[in-house]
Write an enzyme that holds these catalytic residues in place. Structure first.
Site, PDB file in Angstrom:
ATOM      1  N   ASP A   1       4.724  37.108  13.780  1.00 54.86           N
ATOM      2  CA  ASP A   1       5.096  36.975  15.186  1.00 54.86           C
ATOM      3  C   ASP A   1       6.543  36.508  15.256  1.00 54.86           C
ATOM      4  OD1 ASP A   1       2.488  37.547  15.857  1.00 54.86           O
ATOM      5  OD2 ASP A   1       2.068  35.621  16.810  1.00 54.86           O
TER       6      ASP A   1
ATOM      7  N   HIS B   1       2.441  37.736   6.833  1.00 57.15           N
ATOM      8  CA  HIS B   1       1.462  38.651   6.240  1.00 57.15           C
ATOM      9  C   HIS B   1       2.154  39.845   5.580  1.00 57.15           C
ATOM     10  CE1 HIS B   1      -2.352  37.103   8.366  1.00 57.15           C
ATOM     11  NE2 HIS B   1      -1.381  36.250   8.662  1.00 57.15           N
TER      12      HIS B   1
ATOM     13  N   SER C   1      11.383  29.502  11.156  1.00 50.56           N
ATOM     14  CA  SER C   1      12.393  30.073  10.285  1.00 50.56           C
ATOM     15  C   SER C   1      12.405  31.587  10.406  1.00 50.56           C
ATOM     16  CB  SER C   1      12.190  29.627   8.841  1.00 50.56           C
ATOM     17  OG  SER C   1      13.369  29.879   8.103  1.00 50.56           O
TER      18      SER C   1
END
Length: 286
Positions: free
Chosen positions: A88, A144, A247
């Site tokens: 995201d 992921h 980050s």
């Protein structure tokens, strides 16, 4: 230039990150509650997506920050040829690697060799493609896999801990090639793929699913870990790693294996599992 960006040139990055880490891992009820409530309120965190939606039940701020999502909150693009968005966040930049250079912002770029810690590691991506995704404090902080890969090597590259916010990206030359980072090399059915976990000011923690905490400890020299022959295979859409504060993750692909989704552009919000790129298959490909 913002005050935060100006100060990050002179502040003791690692000292501040160490202090922030102590707060993030504190199980003092008042500290924990204040930190979690502040972030939820200031950044508009959507707790309905969390596997555990009760902010008061987390043992520490870090446990809240690295929270899992409930089942079904994110789904992978159903097209089997779609490489997936790894996290995201917002697209910082994406596009072709220009003869070994990665675009950072207007007037700013850095080389793949600087980012990855060596010319040999960078060679397969000299004319490839990249996507840089910034994770803000409101986002899900687990990263992921865009595609199924076998872990080959990790490279811990020491560096600074600049903020990775929009102003810093625009103002700090070669920012992503200067910040502390963990470079993760995977072998896939189309060749090499890299996921770079870039640290940032405050906490700057990186954990992987195969090895646990990697940063900190902060490095003083480049450190390589060879995973060849260990059989660590991560499936497309599987969790790979997590940040212990906001980050950036950078995905690198070699040339002629995939086309980045043409709808992607700088500052665009993105979600884990949406299409990052489309695999190019030759007639002989499976």
């Amino acid at each position: 230039m913002s005050l935060v960006t100006t100060l990050t040139h002179v502040l003791p990055h690692r000292t501040l990150s160490s202090l922030a880490r102590r707060l993030a891992y504190s199980q003092n009820p008042r500290t924990r509650r204040w930190l979690i409530d502040t972030v939820v309120r200031r950044f508009g965190v959507d707790l309905s997506e969390a596997a555990n939606p009760d902010p008061a039940s987390y043992a520490s701020f870090n446990a809240f920050f690295t929270r899992a999502l409930r089942d079904g909150a994110r789904m992978p693009d159903p097209d089997p040829d779609a490489l997936l968005m790894p996290a995201d966040g917002h697209i910082s930049q994406c596009g072709p690697v220009d003869d070994g250079r990665i675009f950072q912002a207007k007037g700013q770029s850095f080389t793949t060799a600087e980012l990855l810690g060596g010319e040999e590691d960078a060679a397969p991506f000299r004319h490839g493609s990249f996507a840089t995704v910034y994770l803000s404090p409101r986002d899900y902080h687990r990263v992921h896999m865009p595609w199924t890969g076998t872990l080959r090597e990790t490279v811990h590259v020491p560096g600074r801990l600049f903020s990775v916010g929009t102003d810093a990206v625009a103002r700090v030359p070669r920012l992503f090639a200067r910040n502390e980072r963990l470079v993760c090399h995977f072998d896939t059915d189309f060749g090499p793929m890299v996921q770079v976990m870039v640290g940032a000011l405050l906490v700057s923690g990186v954990e992987t699913v195969w090895s646990g905490e990697e940063i900190p400890a902060y490095g003083r020299r480049i450190t390589r870990k060879d995973y060849r022959g260990r059989g660590i295979v991560l499936a497309r859409f599987a969790e790979m790693a997590r940040f212990n504060y906001g980050s950036t993750v950078i995905t690198l692909l070699p040339p002629d294996v995939a086309v980045l989704d043409p709808s992607l552009h700088a500052e665009q919000p993105v979600r884990l599992g949406q299409r990052l790129a489309t695999r190019l298959r030759s007639p002989a490909s499976p």
